[in-house]
Write a protein that holds these residues in place. Structure first.
Motif, PDB file in Angstrom:
ATOM      1  N   LYS A   1       0.840  -1.191   0.000  1.00  0.00           N
ATOM      2  CA  LYS A   1       0.000   0.000   0.000  1.00  0.00           C
ATOM      3  C   LYS A   1       0.877   1.244   0.000  1.00  0.00           C
TER       4      LYS A   1
ATOM      5  N   ARG B   1      -0.145   4.450   1.161  1.00  0.00           N
ATOM      6  CA  ARG B   1      -0.335   5.335   2.309  1.00  0.00           C
ATOM      7  C   ARG B   1      -1.099   4.604   3.407  1.00  0.00           C
TER       8      ARG B   1
ATOM      9  N   SER C   1      -4.692   3.687   3.849  1.00  0.00           N
ATOM     10  CA  SER C   1      -5.737   2.694   3.638  1.00  0.00           C
ATOM     11  C   SER C   1      -5.216   1.475   2.875  1.00  0.00           C
TER      12      SER C   1
ATOM     13  N   CYS D   1      -7.167   1.836  -0.679  1.00  0.00           N
ATOM     14  CA  CYS D   1      -7.018   2.969  -1.593  1.00  0.00           C
ATOM     15  C   CYS D   1      -5.850   2.728  -2.556  1.00  0.00           C
ATOM     16  N   GLU D   2      -6.188   2.611  -3.820  1.00  0.00           N
ATOM     17  CA  GLU D   2      -5.212   2.436  -4.895  1.00  0.00           C
ATOM     18  C   GLU D   2      -4.317   1.215  -4.691  1.00  0.00           C
ATOM     19  N   THR D   3      -4.906   0.133  -4.187  1.00  0.00           N
ATOM     20  CA  THR D   3      -4.215  -1.154  -4.089  1.00  0.00           C
ATOM     21  C   THR D   3      -5.078  -2.195  -4.813  1.00  0.00           C
TER      22      THR D   3
ATOM     23  N   TYR E   1      -8.192   4.384   8.674  1.00  0.00           N
ATOM     24  CA  TYR E   1      -8.482   4.698   7.276  1.00  0.00           C
ATOM     25  C   TYR E   1      -8.978   3.467   6.521  1.00  0.00           C
ATOM     26  N   SER E   2      -8.446   2.320   6.847  1.00  0.00           N
ATOM     27  CA  SER E   2      -8.892   1.086   6.198  1.00  0.00           C
ATOM     28  C   SER E   2     -10.321   0.748   6.585  1.00  0.00           C
TER      29      SER E   2
ATOM     30  N   ASP F   1     -12.681   3.022   4.747  1.00  0.00           N
ATOM     31  CA  ASP F   1     -12.813   2.704   3.323  1.00  0.00           C
ATOM     32  C   ASP F   1     -13.617   1.435   3.053  1.00  0.00           C
TER      33      ASP F   1
ATOM     34  N   ARG G   1     -16.909  -0.149  -0.022  1.00  0.00           N
ATOM     35  CA  ARG G   1     -16.754  -1.301  -0.916  1.00  0.00           C
ATOM     36  C   ARG G   1     -17.632  -2.476  -0.464  1.00  0.00           C
TER      37      ARG G   1
END
Length: 178
Positions: A92, A94, A96, A99-101, A128-129, A132, A136
């Motif tokens: 990862k 940052r 989360s 996010c973008e993974t 943050y995870s 998020d 989803r």
């Protein structure tokens, strides 16, 4: 309940950062619960996913990240949660894990709809995870005693926020995989 996966966040860590002196004691306290979760997830045949920073070394892979952490001054905090040959590994950028993974795609292929989060840092990457995940359509459980913090007051506030605002279940590690 949806298929469950254990996600171990940033436990492969060199602790070469400004807050390490505050974080390491908390990791030391959380480590037995993380190890217990890992052992139980493996025994139950649940997917185990390591989501980890790469320390800004974008050409590295999980083996190099593991080697760097095991060569560091706090290798004793990494060795007990060392990945075996079976887990999945997501790098990862940052905070989360999502996010973008590629994690959301991986979870879809594994038919996972419930994440049990453990690792570090409660008031940063874990928070943050957990924020998020519901976007989803993922359920979240945070193993309260298997997360480490830098600032205890912020960690407690983060756990309350996850539970209150995001409907995350905040449970002891002993109950998190049930």
């Amino acid at each position: 309940m949806a298929t469950t996966a254990l996600v171990i966040i940033d436990m492969l860590n060199t602790h070469d950062h400004d807050d390490a002196d505050r974080l390491v004691p908390s990791i030391t306290r959380a480590l037995p619960a993380v190890v217990d979760l890992l052992e139980r997830a493996r025994a139950q045949g649940l997917p185990v996913i390591y989501a980890n920073d790469n320390f800004g070394k974008w050409r590295s892979h999980h083996g190099e990240i593991l080697d760097a952490t095991l060569a560091g001054p706090n290798a004793a905090l990494v060795e007990p949660v060392r990945p075996d040959e079976a887990p999945y590994f997501v790098v990862k950028a940052r905070h989360s894990i999502l996010c973008e993974t590629p994690l959301a795609y991986l979870l879809g292929t594994l038919d996972v709809g419930h994440l049990v989060l453990c690792g570090q840092v409660t008031e940063q990457c874990v928070l943050y995870s957990a924020l998020d995940a519901p976007i989803r359509h993922l359920e979240v459980t945070v193993a309260r005693d298997a997360v480490a913090h830098i600032h205890q007051d912020l960690a407690e506030a983060a756990l309350r926020m996850m539970e209150t605002n995001m409907s995350a279940r905040i449970l002891p590690a002993a109950d998190a995989l049930r």
